[in-house]
Scaffold this motif. Sequence first.
Motif, PDB file in Angstrom:
ATOM      1  N   LEU A  91      -0.429  14.217  55.633  1.00  0.00           N
ATOM      2  CA  LEU A  91      -0.096  15.632  55.879  1.00  0.00           C
ATOM      3  C   LEU A  91      -1.217  16.369  56.607  1.00  0.00           C
ATOM      4  O   LEU A  91      -0.943  17.210  57.465  1.00  0.00           O
ATOM      5  N   LEU A  92      -2.438  16.090  56.254  1.00  0.00           N
ATOM      6  CA  LEU A  92      -3.595  16.684  56.934  1.00  0.00           C
ATOM      7  C   LEU A  92      -4.475  15.546  57.451  1.00  0.00           C
ATOM      8  O   LEU A  92      -5.520  15.241  56.874  1.00  0.00           O
ATOM      9  N   PRO A  93      -4.051  14.908  58.518  1.00  0.00           N
ATOM     10  CA  PRO A  93      -4.703  13.652  58.911  1.00  0.00           C
ATOM     11  C   PRO A  93      -6.200  13.764  59.178  1.00  0.00           C
ATOM     12  O   PRO A  93      -6.970  12.951  58.685  1.00  0.00           O
ATOM     13  N   TYR A  94      -6.625  14.725  59.949  1.00  0.00           N
ATOM     14  CA  TYR A  94      -8.050  14.798  60.286  1.00  0.00           C
ATOM     15  C   TYR A  94      -8.879  15.090  59.046  1.00  0.00           C
ATOM     16  O   TYR A  94      -9.846  14.378  58.748  1.00  0.00           O
ATOM     17  N   LEU A  95      -8.486  16.089  58.308  1.00  0.00           N
ATOM     18  CA  LEU A  95      -9.217  16.447  57.104  1.00  0.00           C
ATOM     19  C   LEU A  95      -9.125  15.322  56.066  1.00  0.00           C
ATOM     20  O   LEU A  95     -10.123  14.957  55.441  1.00  0.00           O
ATOM     21  N   GLY A  96      -7.939  14.745  55.890  1.00  0.00           N
ATOM     22  CA  GLY A  96      -7.756  13.687  54.906  1.00  0.00           C
ATOM     23  C   GLY A  96      -8.593  12.459  55.199  1.00  0.00           C
ATOM     24  O   GLY A  96      -9.219  11.892  54.304  1.00  0.00           O
ATOM     25  N   PHE A 107      -2.357  13.116  51.334  1.00  0.00           N
ATOM     26  CA  PHE A 107      -3.436  13.903  51.937  1.00  0.00           C
ATOM     27  C   PHE A 107      -3.740  13.422  53.349  1.00  0.00           C
ATOM     28  O   PHE A 107      -3.917  14.226  54.270  1.00  0.00           O
ATOM     29  N   VAL A 108      -3.779  12.098  53.538  1.00  0.00           N
ATOM     30  CA  VAL A 108      -4.115  11.541  54.851  1.00  0.00           C
ATOM     31  C   VAL A 108      -2.976  11.755  55.847  1.00  0.00           C
ATOM     32  O   VAL A 108      -3.221  11.983  57.035  1.00  0.00           O
ATOM     33  N   TRP A 143      -3.881  10.191  47.900  1.00  0.00           N
ATOM     34  CA  TRP A 143      -4.657   9.963  49.117  1.00  0.00           C
ATOM     35  C   TRP A 143      -3.748   9.776  50.320  1.00  0.00           C
ATOM     36  O   TRP A 143      -4.022  10.284  51.413  1.00  0.00           O
TER      37      TRP A 143
END
Length: 166
Positions: free
Chosen positions: A60-65, A57-58, A54
Amino acid sequence: MSGQMYLAYDYPMLSIFWSMLVFFLWIMWFVLLFRVVVDVFRDDDLSGWAKAGWLVFVLLLPYLGVFVYLIARGRNMGRREVAQAHAQHEAFEKYVRETARGADRRSSVDELARLSEIRARGDITDEEFRKAKELVLSDSGGAGRPSGAGSSERAGAGAGAAAAGR
């Protein structure tokens, strides 16, 4: 000075509004991002690998994560925060109770000093002082009892009885 100089009236009011809105949303985004990261670490149900996943993910892809985390695990974020606040409150109350209880305890040194003062005033005899001193010293080594608990009542009762008997 070949650059063009802008004055305050060259920046329209609507641009100020949009700049403030974007700045406010940017700050809110960071608040949300930090809350998600804190919640990832706070959750005891997640394993170490799940927390690392998590977090990657948060970050590297902050908005999506963040949005996927809020959809997948957002329902219990508030519950975990309330549980942590409750645990902190209970720990604080326990600390206050222990500290307050510790302030009421008297050590054997305090009891002996008090007995010595009572003897110096002449309220108790040397024999009564010796008995009370033995009682205080025997209580200070007592198992399971806080130092001085009960000894002040007995020593005070002995001193009061001796003073009343005079």
